[in-house]
Design a protein around this motif. Structure first.
Motif, PDB file in Angstrom:
ATOM      1  N   UNK C  98       1.339 108.445 -13.473  1.00 32.21           N
ATOM      2  CA  UNK C  98       2.274 108.813 -12.934  1.00 32.21           C
ATOM      3  C   UNK C  98       2.714 109.369 -11.473  1.00 32.21           C
ATOM      4  N   UNK C  99       1.652 110.195 -11.193  1.00 30.49           N
ATOM      5  CA  UNK C  99       2.082 110.532  -9.593  1.00 30.49           C
ATOM      6  C   UNK C  99       1.489 109.364  -8.814  1.00 30.49           C
ATOM      7  N   UNK C 100       0.694 108.393  -9.411  1.00 30.93           N
ATOM      8  CA  UNK C 100      -0.052 107.435  -8.228  1.00 30.93           C
ATOM      9  C   UNK C 100       1.761 105.979  -8.231  1.00 30.93           C
ATOM     10  N   UNK C 101       2.156 105.468  -9.649  1.00 31.68           N
ATOM     11  CA  UNK C 101       3.373 105.164  -9.688  1.00 31.68           C
ATOM     12  C   UNK C 101       4.526 105.694  -8.833  1.00 31.68           C
ATOM     13  N   UNK C 102       4.907 106.581  -8.876  1.00 30.49           N
ATOM     14  CA  UNK C 102       5.694 107.340  -8.024  1.00 30.49           C
ATOM     15  C   UNK C 102       5.772 107.078  -7.111  1.00 30.49           C
ATOM     16  N   UNK C 103       4.136 107.730  -6.411  1.00 26.91           N
ATOM     17  CA  UNK C 103       4.032 108.151  -5.083  1.00 26.91           C
ATOM     18  C   UNK C 103       4.351 106.789  -4.418  1.00 26.91           C
ATOM     19  N   UNK C 104       3.565 105.548  -5.013  1.00 26.39           N
ATOM     20  CA  UNK C 104       3.778 103.900  -4.945  1.00 26.39           C
ATOM     21  C   UNK C 104       5.679 103.747  -5.169  1.00 26.39           C
ATOM     22  N   UNK C 105       6.143 104.522  -5.163  1.00 27.67           N
ATOM     23  CA  UNK C 105       8.015 104.076  -4.913  1.00 27.67           C
ATOM     24  C   UNK C 105       7.541 102.537  -5.776  1.00 27.67           C
ATOM     25  N   UNK C 106       7.327 102.973  -7.302  1.00 27.02           N
ATOM     26  CA  UNK C 106       7.582 102.170  -7.625  1.00 27.02           C
ATOM     27  C   UNK C 106       7.407  99.668  -7.787  1.00 27.02           C
ATOM     28  N   UNK C 107       6.544 100.463  -6.813  1.00 26.19           N
ATOM     29  CA  UNK C 107       5.966  99.040  -6.729  1.00 26.19           C
ATOM     30  C   UNK C 107       4.244  98.440  -6.871  1.00 26.19           C
ATOM     31  N   UNK C 108       4.115  99.058  -8.364  1.00 28.86           N
ATOM     32  CA  UNK C 108       2.699  98.738  -8.390  1.00 28.86           C
ATOM     33  C   UNK C 108       2.605  98.593  -9.526  1.00 28.86           C
ATOM     34  N   UNK C 429      -3.509  95.536  -5.519  1.00 30.96           N
ATOM     35  CA  UNK C 429      -2.369  96.042  -6.085  1.00 30.96           C
ATOM     36  C   UNK C 429      -2.503  97.692  -6.635  1.00 30.96           C
ATOM     37  N   UNK C 430      -2.981  98.515  -6.790  1.00 33.12           N
ATOM     38  CA  UNK C 430      -2.566  99.864  -7.320  1.00 33.12           C
ATOM     39  C   UNK C 430      -1.791 100.795  -6.193  1.00 33.12           C
ATOM     40  N   UNK C 431      -1.527 100.716  -5.038  1.00 32.56           N
ATOM     41  CA  UNK C 431      -0.527 101.898  -3.880  1.00 32.56           C
ATOM     42  C   UNK C 431       0.750 101.389  -4.091  1.00 32.56           C
ATOM     43  N   UNK C 432       0.851 100.015  -4.927  1.00 33.72           N
ATOM     44  CA  UNK C 432       2.189  99.911  -4.012  1.00 33.72           C
ATOM     45  C   UNK C 432       3.301 100.230  -2.911  1.00 33.72           C
ATOM     46  N   UNK C 433       3.830 100.693  -3.062  1.00 30.93           N
ATOM     47  CA  UNK C 433       4.517 100.490  -1.258  1.00 30.93           C
ATOM     48  C   UNK C 433       3.786 101.892  -0.762  1.00 30.93           C
ATOM     49  N   UNK C 434       3.046 102.600  -0.940  1.00 27.46           N
ATOM     50  CA  UNK C 434       2.745 103.893  -0.348  1.00 27.46           C
ATOM     51  C   UNK C 434       1.634 104.718  -0.933  1.00 27.46           C
ATOM     52  N   UNK C 435       0.755 104.663  -0.724  1.00 22.53           N
ATOM     53  CA  UNK C 435      -0.426 105.360  -1.435  1.00 22.53           C
ATOM     54  C   UNK C 435      -0.102 107.322  -0.886  1.00 22.53           C
ATOM     55  N   UNK C 436      -0.788 107.654  -2.331  1.00 23.35           N
ATOM     56  CA  UNK C 436      -0.969 109.164  -2.031  1.00 23.35           C
ATOM     57  C   UNK C 436      -2.218 110.038  -1.706  1.00 23.35           C
ATOM     58  N   UNK C 630       6.627 104.152 -17.239  1.00 26.44           N
ATOM     59  CA  UNK C 630       8.087 105.097 -16.219  1.00 26.44           C
ATOM     60  C   UNK C 630       9.182 105.023 -15.844  1.00 26.44           C
ATOM     61  N   UNK C 631       9.977 106.086 -15.976  1.00 25.51           N
ATOM     62  CA  UNK C 631      11.419 105.941 -15.761  1.00 25.51           C
ATOM     63  C   UNK C 631      11.770 105.648 -13.960  1.00 25.51           C
ATOM     64  N   UNK C 632      11.779 104.489 -13.394  1.00 23.35           N
ATOM     65  CA  UNK C 632      12.244 104.192 -12.395  1.00 23.35           C
ATOM     66  C   UNK C 632      13.438 105.490 -11.733  1.00 23.35           C
ATOM     67  N   UNK C 633      12.923 106.698 -10.170  1.00 16.80           N
ATOM     68  CA  UNK C 633      14.362 107.332 -10.151  1.00 16.80           C
ATOM     69  C   UNK C 633      14.138 107.069  -8.758  1.00 16.80           C
ATOM     70  N   UNK C 634      15.217 107.575  -7.716  1.00 19.21           N
ATOM     71  CA  UNK C 634      14.967 108.078  -6.542  1.00 19.21           C
ATOM     72  C   UNK C 634      14.668 109.213  -5.932  1.00 19.21           C
ATOM     73  N   UNK C 635      12.745 109.341  -5.200  1.00 19.11           N
ATOM     74  CA  UNK C 635      12.568 110.246  -4.680  1.00 19.11           C
ATOM     75  C   UNK C 635      13.732 111.199  -4.015  1.00 19.11           C
ATOM     76  N   UNK C 636      13.560 112.364  -3.955  1.00 22.66           N
ATOM     77  CA  UNK C 636      14.438 113.339  -3.261  1.00 22.66           C
ATOM     78  C   UNK C 636      13.355 114.719  -2.974  1.00 22.66           C
TER      79      UNK C 636
END
Lengths: 250, 207, 638
Positions: C98-108, C429-436, C630-636
């Motif tokens: 979950x952290x990786x998907x969210x950290x990647x801003x839902x683009x993986x 593949x795994x980090x979407x738009x941003x890697x943790x 996962x449910x897509x949310x806006x990071x804040x």
């Protein structure tokens, strides 16, 4: 600042080679030594000359690629520093700087300042590993390791394999490099099942490759950019003697 | 190399303690007795054979290692600043050793051979062969004394590196004990040659 | 062409185990008859080559460095994540996923990321058994620390040199296979072309960097593990040799390039200080735990930091993000620094830096505590800049650090070209738009040790009857001819400007217009500028020496030629993606308070670009991302 550079130029392995002198008139004191070499090369390209070949890659002191001898000292005058982390503020205006390749018959020069360190590779291939296949490892915390030993093993494993120890040693000995690897595994329980074979095989290849013997001058430790301790050499000696005494000849 | 070296070091200790007897104020009687014991005891004579054997091995090994090490780098550096990273005597063990060898030849010719293989020596008041007078006579020659003293300085530097290097080569290293070995090595390298060098000075002054 | 990600069916947590129990296998006798080429010997390449060699395949591994150990994975500092839950702090495979998907801003892709989280635990076991000296506690058990963007301690580390130790572990496994003769290792060899025969990857053309010899190597499969392409910006934290050539040649031969514009800019690097500068050095992110970031409130303030009174300082991260303060994620910290500098309030000679100040921390905890925490980093900083961070604030600025984009691959890590695989940083593949933080090492080793050895069998089981691949086929002739022609063309330009001149020029355009913040106007301009650079490069570059010798200028020229083309594609990708997400920030698309504004309705897909021809732009294909778990949310981070 202004610098006069005396640089070793050698076309290829079989060329005899010799020094060439170059003038650099506008060296920034904030530049790293390799950036100064870049400036020299840019100047050479503009003058329709062949730039100086030298090994380098990460430029942050960890990959172990950079390798030159500066004013007689591998990686230059600064303690615990690779050439790429050496900055020009440690030189003075008008200075003449001599730049040579690492010298050892086990490290033949390929071109200019580039040497062939594949002898190190062959030593590692002889036993610088623990024979554990992918997937066959036990749960990590089933192998507790004494914290002090783990720290010591890390100190040995911090070697970057640059070869400055060989370049610094009057005997061209690779004992510090080999000692560091042997020590890392000797200090960890995971390394114990193969410790005898490892040290015997690695030392045998080290000797075949034409490195000299250790006479304990300590120059390797003094020049090591990662300040690997000569204690590793003593541990190598101990491992070697104990292996020699305990291994039964087939 | 290290094993033979350590054996030679132990020999130096014995040699040095016996020689120290010369400083007793007894006209060398006790010294002569000890020297005679060393020259005649069957056990000591056996050990002596090993001593020479080890000495020869030590020399042969050093020649072999030096040759191997010279082969490891055939092109040397133009810029050199080895002084910055290691002690000069640690890099000069071969030369120091060769000088010691020269000294040994002189030394053996003047003291060992006469005492062992000729009947040049007289006898002291106890009737023991008078090695003491032989030594005294030799050291009253200032030139000879000077060579001897210089040789002891060479020996001191050879030992200064050799002593602790022998332990390192044997793989003996411990954070706690290595400093002790290093201290003993330094002390040994100063005291033993100093005692030897004190003899010519002693006799020169006595003259 | 429809992109099939080949994600196995079934619930998320069971996909990988189901896949493993049903994947086709190659029996040991047949493995001996199958050749595999691995390009690159970093974490992904070395671990793959070693593991495939252990399985019994005949492997050839290539690297351009003089030793496999010098691949740039060696420079990773922080650590490696694994869902071991040794701390009992609520970590789990799902949470790491979950952290990786969210950290990647839902683009993986969910399936890939969950698999990554699953195998993370095996990586630690494997590395410990190899003798990697991880940090330990007094009990003798493994230690952990926490890392940015997450609420658990799951990062394993070996001081500040985790990448080095992990790579040396993989390198030792590789060496073992070299000794066993199951892997043949070619150092100082650079891949310059891939060979495709009847639609399948069948080998590569490499250049021996010492002699200049062009060689053909044939195999049943080609694995690219060549790392990131951050050097397209000229200045980055990448090693000097890191390049895009292998994946770019693959792209030009048909492999799709996924999300090329997703670039990670790391906020804490040592700023640029001169024209001659060749690379940027990263300072660990952990510094932001105690350092306070600030600039002067007034523009063009040239006073020394010590002379600027407290009330005239702008601690802008603390001001804008009161709850996270100096610890906001990488992309946000980077952008905020850029804004301050663009506003004319940057510090230092160039005005392109901000202060990272430890004065308060030293006052609070004492110099000894700070030295124990960051001593080696302070020392490194002083070595490079000549300034002492104990007495004067550090100066930092963001720098290009990692590229999330790369070759498009399916669940098997295979590109759309059959038989061609991409692992580690060089795939998308795994980090979407941003890697943790601490996830790059995890991905490289997961791919090489635990994913590829399974998935490659699925393809190779169909190759057991193929027989030895011959390297004298017309496809090889053609590929070699292309390489020779390209080199000849470069050598014959005999222009007036050095390769670095063009590389710098390209880097500047990329940094200014496709860097931390992008907009349509800048990107459109950049595309035109890059085209001009390309024309100029191919008519006026100067390469001294010959092609038949060790010639670093020629090596660079081949790489830069590819960087120029890649740069253009990155700008196109950035231009088409009309949203902001993770490392991709389009200034037109932001929330009223300046945060990244995603557009999930239109852009929840992977942009995979297909190469058409020299003068025709790439064609975009979309792989829609399906989020089931996962449910897509806006990071804040306010």
């Amino acid at each position: 600042m202004r610098l006069t550079l005396k640089v070793w130029r050698q076309k290829n392995k079989s060329d005899k080679g010799g020094f060439e002198t170059y003038q650099l008139n506008n060296v920034d004191t904030h530049a790293s030594f390799l950036e100064m070499m870049d400036v020299l090369n840019e100047q050479l390209v503009n003058e329709n000359k062949i730039p100086v070949a030298f090994d380098h890659d990460c430029r942050e002191g960890i990959c172990g690629a950079c390798s030159m001898v500066i004013n007689g000292r591998p990686h230059g005058p600064l303690k615990g520093t690779t050439t790429c982390q050496l900055h020009m503020r440690h030189f003075h205006d008008g200075e003449t700087v001599t730049i040579e390749p690492f010298r050892a018959n086990a490290f033949p020069v390929l071109k200019d300042l580039v040497v062939d360190r594949s002898s190190f590779e062959r030593i590692q291939q002889a036993g610088g590993y623990i024979s554990v296949g992918t997937g066959s490892a036990p749960e990590a915390n089933n192998i507790p390791v004494n914290k002090v030993d783990a720290e010591k093993a890390f100190d040995s494993a911090a070697c970057i394999g640059c070869g400055a120890c060989v370049a610094a040693c009057k005997n061209g000995s690779a004992m510090l490099f080999v000692g560091a690897k042997v020590s890392q595994y000797a200090l960890l329980p995971q390394g114990h099942p193969e410790r005898n074979e490892r040290v015997l095989n690695m030392v045998a290849v080290m000797d075949e490759e034409g490195f000299g013997g250790c006479t304990n001058t300590g120059a390797c430790e003094a020049e090591c950019p990662k300040e690997i301790s000569v204690a590793n050499i003593m541990r190598l000696n101990r491992e070697y003697i104990s292996a020699k005494l305990s291994v039964e000849k087939e | 190399m290290s094993l033979t070296g350590l054996f030679l070091i132990s020999f130096l200790l014995v040699h040095c303690s016996i020689n120290a007897l010369m400083f007793l104020n007894d006209d060398g009687l006790l010294f002569n007795e000890a020297a005679h014991f060393m020259a005649s005891n069957i056990l000591i004579r056996t050990v002596e054979i090993f001593l020479f054997l080890f000495l020869i091995i030590h020399i042969l090994q050093s020649v072999a290692i030096t040759r191997q090490n010279m082969k490891a780098r055939t092109i040397s550096y133009a810029g050199s600043s080895a002084t910055a990273t290691s002690k000069w005597y640690s890099r000069s063990m071969g030369i120091l050793g060769a000088l010691i060898l020269v000294f040994l030849v002189i030394h053996l010719k003047d003291f060992f051979i006469p005492s062992r293989f000729t009947d040049r020596l007289g006898f002291d008041s106890n009737g023991t062969p008078d090695m003491y007078s032989e030594v005294k006579m030799a050291f009253e020659n200032p030139a000879y004394a000077m060579i001897y003293i210089l040789s002891m300085i060479v020996l001191a530097y050879h030992l200064l590196h050799g002593f602790q290097s022998a332990f390192r080569s044997l793989g003996i290293y411990h954070k706690k004990y290595t400093p002790v070995i290093e201290f003993l090595g330094t002390a040994f390298s100063i005291v033993v040659p100093a005692v030897f060098a004190a003899m010519p000075i002693f006799f020169l002054l006595k003259k | 062409m429809a992109l099939d990600s080949k994600i196995p069916s079934g619930p998320l947590g069971e996909k990988w185990s189901r896949y493993k129990s049903s994947v086709k296998l190659v029996n040991p006798a047949n493995k001996k008859k199958i050749d595999i080429i691995v390009i690159g010997t970093g974490l992904a390449g070395a671990s793959a080559a070693a593991s495939l060699g252990e399985l019994g395949y005949k492997v050839k591994a290539f690297c351009f460095q003089d030793s496999a150990r010098r691949a740039h994975s060696i420079a990773a500092q922080g650590g490696i994540n694994a869902a071991k839950n040794y701390r009992n702090d609520g970590d789990s495979v799902y949470r790491l996923f979950y952290d990786t998907i969210k950290g990647g801003d839902y683009r993986s892709r969910e399936g890939n990321v969950h698999r990554l989280a699953e195998v993370s635990v095996n990586i630690i076991d494997q590395c410990v058994a190899q003798g990697v000296p991880f940090a330990r506690e007094y009990s003798g058990l493994l230690d952990n620390r926490s890392f940015g963007g997450v609420q658990v301690s799951r990062t394993f580390y070996a001081r500040g040199q985790t990448g080095q130790q992990l790579l040396l572990g993989a390198y030792s496994a590789l060496n073992r296979q070299v000794k066993e003769k199951s892997v043949e290792l070619f150092t100082r060899h650079e891949m310059v072309e891939v060979v495709i025969e009847n639609g399948k990857a069948r080998g590569v053309i490499v250049r021996d960097l010492v002699t200049g010899e062009i060689q053909r190597h044939a195999a049943h499969a080609v694995v690219l593990a060549t790392g990131g392409y951050g050097n397209v910006f000229f200045l980055s934290t990448n090693a000097m040799g890191c390049n895009t050539t292998a994946i770019w040649k693959a792209h030009k031969k048909g492999a799709f390039f996924g999300n090329p514009c997703f670039t990670q800019i790391h906020p804490t690097c040592i700023p640029v200080h001169g024209e001659y500068q060749s690379k940027l050095t990263l300072m660990s992110e952990s510094l932001r735990n105690d350092g306070r970031v600030w600039v002067s409130k007034s523009k063009g303030d040239k006073r020394k930091p010590q002379d600027i009174p407290e009330e005239e300082r702008d601690y802008y991260l603390e001001r804008k993000y009161p709850s996270f303060g100096n610890l906001v994620p990488r992309d946000i910290a980077s952008r905020a620094a850029k804004e301050a500098c663009d506003d004319g309030r940057g510090v230092g000679e160039t005005g392109m830096a901000v202060y990272l100040d430890f004065a308060d921390a030293i006052k609070k905890y004492g110099k000894d505590t700070i030295s124990a925490r960051y001593g080696n980093l302070f020392e490194m900083y002083e070595k490079i800049t000549g300034e002492d961070p104990y007495t004067t604030p550090m100066m930092i600025y963001p720098a290009v650090h990692y590229t999330m984009g790369g070759l498009w691959v399916d669940y098997n890590l295979m590109t759309n070209v059959p038989g061609m695989y991409a692992t580690g940083e060089c795939n998308f593949s795994d980090h979407g738009a941003n890697r943790l933080g601490a996830s790059a090492l995890m991905q490289g080793l997961a791919d090489g040790y635990f994913v590829l050895p399974y998935t490659i069998g699925d393809y190779l089981s169909g190759e057991i009857l193929t027989g030895k691949i011959k390297s004298d086929s017309p496809a090889f002739d053609e590929a070699e001819k292309n390489v020779r022609e390209q080199i000849e063309k470069l050598m014959n330009i005999k222009g007036t400007k050095s390769v670095d001149y063009y590389h710098r020029k390209l880097g500047k355009v990329m940094w200014d217009k496709c860097g931390m913040a992008r907009n349509a106007k800048g990107l459109t301009e950049a595309i035109e500028e890059i085209k001009r650079i390309k024309t100029e490069f191919w008519s006026d570059v100067k390469i001294p020496g010959t092609a038949n010798e060790l010639n670093p200028e020629l090596e660079k020229a081949i790489r830069v030629a590819d960087f120029i083309e890649l740069g253009e594609l990155m700008c196109r990708d950035a231009l088409h993606r009309e949203e902001s997400c993770g490392g991709h920030f389009r200034s037109e698309f932001q929330t009223p308070d300046g945060e990244a504004l995603r557009n999930d309705d239109k852009f929840a897909y992977v942009g995979a670009w297909e190469y058409k021809s020299e003068n025709q732009p790439q064609e975009l294909h979309k792989e829609e991302l399906v989020f089931e778990s996962v449910h897509l949310t806006q990071r804040s981070y306010k």
